[in-house]
Each structure stands twice: as C-alpha cells, then as structure tokens.
Motif scaffolding. Structure first.
Motif, short mmCIF file in Angstrom:
data_model
loop_
_atom_site.label_atom_id
_atom_site.label_comp_id
_atom_site.label_asym_id
_atom_site.label_seq_id
_atom_site.Cartn_x
_atom_site.Cartn_y
_atom_site.Cartn_z
N ASP A 205 -9.75 -11.02 -6.39
CA ASP A 205 -8.67 -10.14 -5.99
C ASP A 205 -7.68 -10.25 -6.90
OD1 ASP A 205 -7.61 -8.02 -3.89
OD2 ASP A 205 -6.37 -9.72 -3.66
N GLU B 250 0.86 -1.09 -0.03
CA GLU B 250 -0.18 0.12 0.03
C GLU B 250 0.83 1.34 0.04
OE1 GLU B 250 -3.24 2.19 -0.06
OE2 GLU B 250 -3.01 0.31 -0.50
N LYS C 21 -11.44 2.38 -4.80
CA LYS C 21 -9.84 2.30 -4.30
C LYS C 21 -9.19 2.30 -5.86
CE LYS C 21 -10.50 -0.90 -0.59
NZ LYS C 21 -10.53 -2.35 -0.24
N ARG D 239 -5.63 0.98 -7.78
CA ARG D 239 -4.51 0.17 -7.87
C ARG D 239 -3.97 0.06 -9.21
NH1 ARG D 239 -7.53 -4.98 -4.75
NH2 ARG D 239 -7.13 -4.25 -2.65
N GLN E 51 -8.31 -8.33 -10.17
CA GLN E 51 -8.14 -7.15 -9.95
C GLN E 51 -6.81 -6.37 -10.71
OE1 GLN E 51 -9.05 -5.87 -5.88
NE2 GLN E 51 -11.14 -6.39 -6.12
N ARG F 163 2.25 1.42 -3.40
CA ARG F 163 1.32 2.22 -4.33
C ARG F 163 1.03 3.59 -4.07
NH1 ARG F 163 -3.96 3.21 -4.40
NH2 ARG F 163 -4.13 3.39 -2.26
N ARG F 164 1.08 4.17 -2.91
CA ARG F 164 0.58 5.49 -2.66
C ARG F 164 2.03 6.50 -3.13
NH1 ARG F 164 -3.01 6.72 1.93
NH2 ARG F 164 -4.27 4.60 2.35
N TYR G 155 -9.44 1.53 -11.01
CA TYR G 155 -10.41 2.18 -10.22
C TYR G 155 -11.66 1.33 -10.06
CZ TYR G 155 -7.42 6.24 -11.60
OH TYR G 155 -6.79 7.37 -11.83
N ARG H 57 -15.27 -2.12 -12.81
CA ARG H 57 -14.28 -1.31 -12.62
C ARG H 57 -14.01 -0.24 -13.90
NH1 ARG H 57 -11.59 -6.62 -14.31
NH2 ARG H 57 -11.86 -6.36 -16.79
N ARG I 233 -14.62 0.70 -6.74
CA ARG I 233 -15.18 0.84 -5.41
C ARG I 233 -14.29 1.83 -4.57
NH1 ARG I 233 -20.05 0.04 -5.81
NH2 ARG I 233 -19.68 -0.03 -8.13
#
Lengths: 397, 115
Positions: free
Chosen positions: A106, A16, A49, A51, A109, A19-20, A45, A150, A47
């Motif tokens: 997952d 995470e 979030k 990624r 995704q 990712r940020r 993109y 998505r 929900r």
C-alpha cells in the motif's frame, strides 16, 4: 476504542474525497512540476482504482514499438523490462517472507522509484503488444502478483496506442480495464485479445480463427473462414505450439529468469486490405538453442558446415542465428520424411504459399527469418536477442 | 466394416502428438478409436475406414503418432494395416493429410525411439 477505530477510516474517506476532487480537476490543472530530485506527480491505475502518487524516475518506452521497424530499441527495452519485472517480483516474494506485505505494498502504491512510461509510445503493433503483454503475464504467473502490477498516467497515453493495448488485452491484464468482451473495429483494424496456454489446444486455435473470420465476414469480406481454412493456418499455429511443447522449455534451461512455460497468440484483421495478421510467441530457449536436440540435427550441422567452412554448435553463435533458422526451415522442406519430432517449420512457412500473398516472419533469439510469397527468403542476425520465439504471419486472402 | 469419421467421431480440432501435450491428441485417437477398431476388424476379417474430412486441419505430429504409431509400437504389422485399414479424403483439401498419414505408416519402424 471505537474512536480509535474510526480515526483512520475518516482520514481515508477525506483522502478519497480529495482524490475525487483532484480527479475532476485534473484536466484543467497543469501537471505538477518535478522538484530538484526528479520527483514528480503521477496517476496510478491498479485493479480498477485510480490514485495519485509520486515517482522519482521514469523509463520511457520506445516511441515506435515495432519489432520490424525498430528492432534494436524494442529488444533492448524488452530485456530491461524483463529484468525490472523480475526484480519487482523477487522483491514482492521477499516482502511475503518478511510479512506485512499488504501494508508495504500500500505504501509502495503511492511512492514509486521508477516506472515504465507508456506515454512516450506513439505506435505499437499487435505482435509487439503481444510480446509486451506476455512479459507482464509471465510476472503474474510466476510471482502470483496481479494486484501488484500497475499502469501509470494512462490518461496521457496516445489514444491509438491505448486502443491497441486495450484490444490485445493488455489493459485488462494490468487490471486497468475489465476483460475485453466486445471486439471492436478501430481505424479499420480488428484485434483479437491474446489467448495463452501451455498445451497443444486445437480449440484455442479454432477460437482465434473463428473470431477473426466472424469479424471479417461482418465487414463484408466474403467467406473468410473458408479462406483461412484453405491457407492451413490451423496447421501452422498448431505446429508452432507443438514446437513450444516439445522444445521450448526444457527442464533446467532457465537459470536467469523464471519462466511461465506458456505460449501467447493474437490476431488482427485489416478489413479494408483483407489482410490478416496472426502472431504466436513463446519465451522458451529459442529455435537455434533447441536445434541440437532435433533428430535432424546431424543433417543441419552438415549443411551449416558447408555454408561456413566448418562445424559449429548453433547454441554458441547467436550472431549466426538468422542463417541457422533459415537452414532449419530449408532442411525441413527438403526432407523426405525423416523428421520425427521435427520442428514443423516448413508448415509454418507454407501458409504463405497457400495465400494470395503475405509474409511470415520468425524472430528467435538473435535471428530473423522472413519469407514473402513469390520471393526468396531472407534472414538477418541482430545484436540483441528477444527472449524466445515470435512467429508472425501477414496474410492477404 | 467400421467407419471412423475423425471430425464427427473424435474431434473437429485435433491436437498434438501425445496425451500429455493436450486434448484430442494423436495418441488418444490411436488408443481410443483406431486400435480397438483395428483389433475388431482383424478378428472378424473386416476393415476400418478412417475419414479425414471435417476437422480444421491436422498437425503432422498428430498424424505421425496416430498412424505411424500403430507400427512404431508394434501394435500391427504393415501387412495387417494394408489389409484392414483404409484412409479416405474426399475433399482435395484433406488429400495432403492422407498422403502424410500413409507416408508415416510406410516409414515407421517398430520400436523406433523417439528423438
């Protein structure tokens, strides 16, 4: 035991952070190049979030997503989209049956075989955006899968396209954006987020008219609510919805794709031009296919036989859909009231007669019918169909 | 005399034909408002006045079911309705709806089967 449970958590936290960091640097970095297999980096993109992931293939959308100016390309795309969403929905259902759906989703995704690339869009009209949104809404309704839809590379989308999709409610449908609460003016145009339903709901029509009127009033178009009322928009939209209820979704008619049995509508106001656009869409069997169930069908058949020198069943002749719809509108108008469970098509057309000017356009299966105030109606039949019926009014009040 | 003002006594946003089609339908209006009032009026030699002014508009299916349905289902004869039912539209905007409602009553046949 505790260590083993912490492991994946710490790994996720590190990911995470990475990712940020990547997100912060994204604007400065060039996009990752495609490798030999076509695999390229994407931003997903879903929900709320964001990624990073990879994809093998992209399906670009038509640059001009307008059913008037670019019908064939847009309808081709919509056919493919319906097929794609249906396959994805079926796959999701299979995963549910197999179990472990969350884990598999997952995984999905981040590694995507192919995706619809909205970045290729340079123009989209509110009516076309409504049809597009309805396809995703169908997938959500039928497959109960809001978490699975998505959007990809939203940061690359054309700002004007992004704004229209946001305003019409498409982004919130995908969970990319929160539901639209404040309706804003963009480039002199106000778009109302789409409304949908499965019943004849006068309150929904009223809501659409009220929102449009309020936005127009606040921009200096005096007394627009009265003007909209006098044009009898309520009646036209109501007749279109009653048609959906009566004719659009007969039992057993949909074998290729499951349908949501709904209608969708939206509206837009071009403040400077005092132009109001309202569109209503359903994914039903279409007007030409429903005509044999109409009580005036015998009269229609006789009218069509005169035009073509022989009788035919409109269901079997999509290449004549334009003429068929035109005849149905004309027949309804000249009728002396025999219509019971009629199609309300004359009322749909009459809205334009009650305005200072404008155009009504009906797209249904392969047919297109349009009527502009003071002119003769015109019709055409396209090579490719749209699923169901779209009615669009452009009104100058 | 009984007065039914559709906009205030029933709905500002009348719906479609049948109760199964959605809220505030013509069938609901007929069964909940119109038929009881007409029965009472006929029993007391009175009259029912229906005021169309007020709502956003009307769907033809609403009007046919509400007014044509009175005869179609054999609830009342045309003669009874002529005596005891008055339809009023004071605003010219609602005049076409009045014409339509009267036409549906004039053309309705008892026990006609929906097509």
């Amino acid at each position: 035991m505790q260590k083993a449970r912490q492991g994946p958590f710490l790994r996720r936290a590190k990911k995470e952070r990475d990712r940020r960091r990547q997100l912060a640097e994204m604007a400065l970095e060039p996009p990752a190049p495609e490798d030999d297999t076509g695999v390229h980096q994407i931003t997903i993109y879903r929900r709320g979030k964001v990624r990073f992931g990879t994809a093998r293939e992209r399906r670009p959308m038509p640059a001009n997503f307008c059913l008037v100016e670019n019908y064939e390309e847009v309808s081709q795309f919509l056919i493919e989209l319906r097929h794609r969403l249906t396959l994805m929905g079926q796959r999701l259902e299979n995963l549910r049956v197999e179990g472990g759906v969350r884990r598999k989703l997952d995984w999905d995704q981040r590694r995507i075989d192919s995706y619809v690339d909205f970045a290729s869009l340079t123009r989209i009209t509110p009516s076309a955006a409504l049809v597009l949104a309805s396809e995703y809404d169908r997938a959500i309704s039928v497959y109960r899968a809001p978490e699975w839809l998505r959007a990809v590379n939203v940061e690359k989308w054309d700002p004007a396209v992004l704004a229209t999709l946001k305003d019409v409610g498409f982004l919130s449908l995908l969970g990319v954006d929160s539901p639209v609460t404040n309706i804003a003016e963009r480039n002199g145009i106000v778009t109302v987020p789409f409304l949908s339903g499965s019943k004849v709901q006068g309150a929904s029509i009223d809501k659409l008219i009220r929102i449009m009127a309020e936005m127009a009033d606040s921009s200096g178009i005096a007394d627009s609510e009265t003007l909209l009322k006098r044009s009898r928009v309520y009646d036209g939209l109501g007749e279109a919805i009653q048609n959906v209820e009566d004719h659009a979704y007969p039992v057993g008619a949909f074998r290729d794709y499951p349908v949501a049995k709904k209608w969708w509508m939206t509206g837009a106001v071009e403040l400077g031009k005092k132009r109001f656009t309202i569109a209503i869409y359903d994914q039903g069997i279409s007007i030409p296919v429903s005509l044999p169930r109409w009580t005036q069908y015998d009269e229609l058949r006789a009218t069509l036989a005169k035009s073509f020198g022989g009788e035919y069943n409109p269901t079997d002749y999509p290449e004549r859909d334009g003429e068929t719809i035109s005849a149905a509108v004309q027949l309804g108008r000249s009728s002396t009231g025999k219509e019971y469970h009629g199609k309300g098509l004359p009322v749909i057309k009459a809205i334009i007669d009650n305005c200072a000017g404008g155009t009504v356009r009906i797209l249904s299966r392969n047919g297109e019918y349009s009527f502009s105030g003071g002119q003769k109606p015109s019709h055409a039949s396209h090579k490719l169909p749209i699923a169901g019926t779209l009615v669009e009014w452009e009104m100058l009040l | 005399m009984t007065v039914i003002n559709i906009g205030t006594d029933f709905s500002r946003t009348p719906g479609g034909r049948l109760i199964s089609d959605g809220p505030d339908s013509g069938q609901l209006f007929r069964e909940r408002k119109l038929v009881p009032a007409l029965r009472e009026a006929l029993a007391s030699d009175g009259k029912v006045t229906v005021i169309l002014d007020g709502p956003r508009g009307y769907l033809s299916s609403f009007l046919e079911e509400a007014f044509g349905g009175l005869i179609r289902f054999g609830r009342f004869s045309p003669k009874q309705l002529k005596q005891s039912l008055e339809i009023v539209a004071t605003d010219p905007f609602y005049e076409p709806y009045k014409v339509l409602a009267l036409r549906y009553m004039a053309e309705a046949k008892p026990a006609a089967i929906a097509g």
